[in-house]
Design a protein around this motif. Structure first.
Motif, PDB file in Angstrom:
ATOM      1  N   GLU A  56       0.804  -1.215   0.000  1.00 12.03           N
ATOM      2  CA  GLU A  56       0.000   0.000   0.000  1.00 12.03           C
ATOM      3  C   GLU A  56       0.845   1.278   0.000  1.00 12.03           C
ATOM      4  O   GLU A  56       0.541   2.225  -0.702  1.00 12.03           O
ATOM      5  CB  GLU A  56      -0.924   0.004   1.229  1.00 12.03           C
ATOM      6  N   GLY A  57       1.895   1.303   0.808  1.00 11.04           N
ATOM      7  CA  GLY A  57       2.718   2.503   0.871  1.00 11.04           C
ATOM      8  C   GLY A  57       2.042   3.624   1.628  1.00 11.04           C
ATOM      9  O   GLY A  57       0.917   3.487   2.132  1.00 11.04           O
ATOM     10  N   ALA A  58       2.732   4.747   1.717  1.00 17.92           N
ATOM     11  CA  ALA A  58       2.325   5.838   2.595  1.00 17.92           C
ATOM     12  C   ALA A  58       1.040   6.529   2.146  1.00 17.92           C
ATOM     13  O   ALA A  58       0.343   7.139   2.953  1.00 17.92           O
ATOM     14  CB  ALA A  58       3.455   6.857   2.703  1.00 17.92           C
ATOM     15  N   LYS A  59       0.700   6.415   0.841  1.00 18.91           N
ATOM     16  CA  LYS A  59      -0.474   7.151   0.348  1.00 18.91           C
ATOM     17  C   LYS A  59      -1.766   6.755   1.042  1.00 18.91           C
ATOM     18  O   LYS A  59      -2.631   7.576   1.297  1.00 18.91           O
ATOM     19  CB  LYS A  59      -0.605   6.942  -1.171  1.00 18.91           C
ATOM     20  N   SER A  60      -1.939   5.455   1.373  1.00 22.16           N
ATOM     21  CA  SER A  60      -3.183   5.005   2.000  1.00 22.16           C
ATOM     22  C   SER A  60      -3.130   5.090   3.517  1.00 22.16           C
ATOM     23  O   SER A  60      -4.023   4.616   4.189  1.00 22.16           O
ATOM     24  CB  SER A  60      -3.479   3.559   1.591  1.00 22.16           C
ATOM     25  N   LYS A  95       3.087   1.117  12.106  1.00 18.82           N
ATOM     26  CA  LYS A  95       1.701   1.534  11.863  1.00 18.82           C
ATOM     27  C   LYS A  95       0.934   0.458  11.094  1.00 18.82           C
ATOM     28  O   LYS A  95      -0.252   0.233  11.342  1.00 18.82           O
ATOM     29  CB  LYS A  95       1.699   2.850  11.065  1.00 18.82           C
ATOM     30  N   SER A  96       1.612  -0.192  10.152  1.00 14.21           N
ATOM     31  CA  SER A  96       0.957  -1.251   9.371  1.00 14.21           C
ATOM     32  C   SER A  96       0.658  -2.454  10.257  1.00 14.21           C
ATOM     33  O   SER A  96      -0.363  -3.123  10.067  1.00 14.21           O
ATOM     34  CB  SER A  96       1.846  -1.679   8.204  1.00 14.21           C
ATOM     35  N   TYR A 129     -11.262  -0.016  12.837  1.00 17.54           N
ATOM     36  CA  TYR A 129     -11.593   1.401  13.003  1.00 17.54           C
ATOM     37  C   TYR A 129     -11.934   2.063  11.677  1.00 17.54           C
ATOM     38  O   TYR A 129     -12.863   2.844  11.584  1.00 17.54           O
ATOM     39  CB  TYR A 129     -10.385   2.159  13.579  1.00 17.54           C
ATOM     40  N   GLY A 130     -11.108   1.777  10.657  1.00 14.44           N
ATOM     41  CA  GLY A 130     -11.316   2.449   9.378  1.00 14.44           C
ATOM     42  C   GLY A 130     -10.525   3.729   9.266  1.00 14.44           C
ATOM     43  O   GLY A 130     -10.660   4.457   8.293  1.00 14.44           O
ATOM     44  N   ASP A 131      -9.681   4.066  10.290  1.00 15.74           N
ATOM     45  CA  ASP A 131      -8.839   5.262  10.141  1.00 15.74           C
ATOM     46  C   ASP A 131      -7.755   5.014   9.084  1.00 15.74           C
ATOM     47  O   ASP A 131      -7.339   5.930   8.398  1.00 15.74           O
ATOM     48  CB  ASP A 131      -8.219   5.690  11.491  1.00 15.74           C
ATOM     49  N   ILE A 132      -7.312   3.769   8.969  1.00 10.70           N
ATOM     50  CA  ILE A 132      -6.422   3.370   7.883  1.00 10.70           C
ATOM     51  C   ILE A 132      -7.127   2.213   7.183  1.00 10.70           C
ATOM     52  O   ILE A 132      -7.604   1.291   7.848  1.00 10.70           O
ATOM     53  CB  ILE A 132      -5.056   2.840   8.403  1.00 10.70           C
ATOM     54  N   GLN A 147      -6.316   0.781  -0.118  1.00 10.31           N
ATOM     55  CA  GLN A 147      -6.945   1.417  -1.286  1.00 10.31           C
ATOM     56  C   GLN A 147      -6.692   0.639  -2.569  1.00 10.31           C
ATOM     57  O   GLN A 147      -7.508   0.698  -3.479  1.00 10.31           O
ATOM     58  CB  GLN A 147      -6.414   2.853  -1.448  1.00 10.31           C
ATOM     59  N   THR A 148      -5.565  -0.072  -2.645  1.00  4.59           N
ATOM     60  CA  THR A 148      -5.256  -0.800  -3.878  1.00  4.59           C
ATOM     61  C   THR A 148      -5.984  -2.139  -3.903  1.00  4.59           C
ATOM     62  O   THR A 148      -6.386  -2.662  -2.857  1.00  4.59           O
ATOM     63  CB  THR A 148      -3.745  -1.072  -3.978  1.00  4.59           C
ATOM     64  N   GLU A 149      -6.136  -2.693  -5.122  1.00  6.28           N
ATOM     65  CA  GLU A 149      -6.834  -3.986  -5.273  1.00  6.28           C
ATOM     66  C   GLU A 149      -6.090  -5.072  -4.496  1.00  6.28           C
ATOM     67  O   GLU A 149      -6.697  -5.839  -3.755  1.00  6.28           O
ATOM     68  CB  GLU A 149      -6.922  -4.396  -6.757  1.00  6.28           C
ATOM     69  N   LEU A 150      -4.760  -5.116  -4.692  1.00  7.37           N
ATOM     70  CA  LEU A 150      -3.964  -6.154  -4.041  1.00  7.37           C
ATOM     71  C   LEU A 150      -4.072  -6.035  -2.510  1.00  7.37           C
ATOM     72  O   LEU A 150      -4.236  -7.037  -1.811  1.00  7.37           O
ATOM     73  CB  LEU A 150      -2.500  -6.023  -4.484  1.00  7.37           C
TER      74      LEU A 150
END
Lengths: 271, 271, 271, 271
Positions: free
Chosen positions: B175-179, B186-187, B200-203, B206-209
């Motif tokens: 995913e990287g920092a963008k999402s 953090k991950s 939570y849904g705070d993170i 976003q990508t399909e994978l």
């Protein structure tokens, strides 16, 4: 150096790095575990941008230090075993290799050195090495229970997957792209998020019909979690029962005794 | 005042504050519990800004009132027991001390007086003091079941922790920092949020994978909750079975026998 | 009209509205259930603004229609029973009263007529009236299992409550008002949201330390759900075992037989 | 063509498409499963806008290709069975029909061709066709356990539904439209989201009273998940116990006996 002199030395190395019954072998294990833990923590910290900016260089050198250390250890392990191929292709042999590869690969493909965290799996060896009999026995029991319930679990998973495919597609038709259900794969992703009661809330139904279907999925997910739980509980109970049962009374053949029993509970005969 | 006269007085105090078989002892317990509850509620209310602005002074004085009250009680307890050190270093002795310290510390380090809520643990004594046999027995049973399943639970927790470390790192790479997956720690935090089905849904990926891997983690988390549940259920069932039985060996006093036991499993004596 | 003539009429009414063994009694029940369902649906729909604007008047009149209907039914019930007070203060008597009160109260306090949904509890009577023996038996079993595990569940709940109070306060100190942890009660609310794996995400920790503590709470919550599950499973298993056990062999006293057993499984004697 | 010649041909077809004991029959099954999987994946991919724009035409033609293929297969199935009506109205007969209908309907009502994912249910036939005895047995066991616990589960679901209706309405009165609780149905939806521990966070209580009630609902939901889990575990354990036993009465063929049974429970015959 004759082969005769070499053999005992190889065996000595083997005893140190593969076993833990000597003082020096235990010391080796403790150093190894510390090194693994440190190297995993460094990879983690390196990924934090503020720390990377400040200590990036130190992290880089330490990563190479640990990688070379583990590579040397890997080579010694190959040298120490009688039949190298049996170690190389064993579970721990592969883990040991994968635990050093990412650093070398990161020369060609930068960014993938984070895969080094796979090293954490090397700690699994601790359980084996330190001869933690109790833990091994318990882990064995859990594995046994999961193994004998695998057919039921596959049936369960197939049912769950079919359900989320059908329900996700239904939601795609009902909600459409406006609520974030932009495609069927995304809707299936949402259905999994909902059925497993994770519920991120990044996508959530907006229409009345969608919310009704979502409510049904939630109650379904809330209810069917009972199924894997029931399966594992029953299997675990059977495994426990079987393993607890190795004592048999030589007088009356009663075969159900507690682990701490010294006398037969039925006829009073010494076990 | 001779030692002889002093002893009975100390014993009387002991009976009042450590036991609950006399009228005055029970009254003391009820007052104590009320005081604890009140002091915890005051700490809570004091943290609400609007209430702090209006009643801050009253809360402040009441906090000191209760702290001094509990300090006096603590000193009397030390005085009342035969061997003070055995009380001071007991579980409840430490809780009693920790329950008054934050107020004194808040003179030096303001803001930490909220730790006073630890006082709520003092209420645990109620169960012990009021001789609520049934509750103690039940709590004992739960503790016993958890204690005897601790090896399995440690194996389970270690597996879960290894999984979230590896899965979290994978998500960081994918995913990287963008999402919002800005670092491996953090991950890993996200992986725990997902695996435990908190979500939570705070993170969120976003990508399909990333969403595919997230779906796998969710189903994993949904499934493996069956493991601790199975463990505790089986252990609890065993404990129940053993305790439900009131047979005690008249020869060796062994008191844990199966329901169908005719002879003592430890000494072979007829039950 | 003499008392003699009156009695049979009252008994007839009683048989119709309290029992379901006559055709007319069953018809009455079906009409009653339909009326309850309709009235609950109307209250629900009335709360939807767009529907309230368009059909508000119709809903208002229907609400009064059902309220008067149920009031009349309530009065007839009082008339029909031998000892009115025993009905009035029974569980269903109180539900029947509460099911009509909100409409009358809404004249004085508008907005509270939504409490009419309490009427849904009247449907519980269905299970009783229609003599759905199987359902009653099963509900009885569940109730029995929950009742006999109540001590363990109270101990569990008390432990959970103490934990969220202490953990919530810790988070308040760690995170502070910037992340939404504006007071201890709010932080306790967050701790409950997290421990129960609900995870709204309206408040979520932002600092590293806060996220670490949150991770601990999540894994705790994920693990301790095993405790109530284990408790209920074991109790349910005991209740099942006990209830299944009414058959006793008159020849060998074997008392564990399947429900469909006709002969003793140990000695072959007819049960 | 006489009927005699026709019959064997029909039987041959039957053996190929309905059974899997011949080589050609197994080949047919593997091709069928591949076709089903492909057609479901195509429907999914077609819903992704970027893929639809680029490959929409190909997807369209492939969809029609698979639909015609499955239609032909459906007609052959009808031809192959002795009594077509028994197949047409069987579970798999209906699934087979529903699996082709959406494409034809999409000529009239575009957008509903996504319902084709229902085809995934056709794969259920695999378990049956490939004679995966173990899986069938396990699935049978799960079904049996769920079937015999259905009464308890209905009682449980009814209790849950009554609770969310009453609790949702309470929240509507407490919170009002400002926090997103715009109507009772929406508040009930929120109560389900909370009780099942999904917790999207799209609607969440803002007032103190609302958060307190929400906390109660969460702890309730966290606790009562124990009930379905307990029910299924107990039933599964009973089913396992019964099935694990291979004793069959030689007199009356009763095949469900306890492990310690010495006599048939139905006819009293010695086992």
């Amino acid at each position: 150096m004759t082969k005769n002199q070499n053999e005992p030395f190889r065996e000595k190395i083997h005893r140190i790095i593969f076993e833990a019954d000597s003082k020096i072998g235990q010391l080796f294990d403790i150093i190894l575990i510390t090194a693994i833990a440190l190297s995993v923590i460094i990879v983690m910290l390196d990924s934090v941008e503020s720390l990377h900016d400040r200590y990036g260089d130190i992290f880089y050198y330490m990563e190479w230090f640990f990688t070379i250390l583990f590579t040397v250890e890997y080579l010694i392990r190959i040298y120490a075993v009688q039949k190298p191929s049996s170690y190389i292709f064993s579970f721990f042999g592969l883990i040991d290799l994968i635990a050093v590869l990412p650093t070398y690969l990161s020369i060609l493909f930068p960014g993938y050195h984070y895969l080094l965290v796979i090293r954490v799996l090397r700690v699994l060896r601790v359980f084996r090495i330190l001869k933690l009999i109790t833990f091994i026995g318990q882990a064995q029991m859990l594995k046994e229970a999961l193994r004998s319930s695998r057919h039921k679990i596959i049936v369960f998973l197939f049912t769950v997957l079919s359900s989320v495919i059908v329900l996700g597609s239904l939601m795609y038709i009902i909600e459409g792209a406006k609520s974030g259900f932009t495609s069927i794969p995304k809707s299936i992703y949402w259905a999994i998020v909902t059925l497993t009661t994770v519920g991120y809330g990044d996508i959530s139904p907006q229409t009345e019909l969608g919310q009704m279907l979502a409510a049904v999925i939630m109650i379904l997910g809330y209810g069917i979690i009972a199924v894997p739980t029931g399966i594992v509980t029953v299997e675990l109970s059977k495994v426990e029962h079987r393993i607890a049962n190795t004592k048999v009374c030589s007088s009356c053949s009663e075969d159900i005794h507690d682990n701490d029993a010294l006398f037969c509970k039925r006829c009073g005969n010494k076990l």
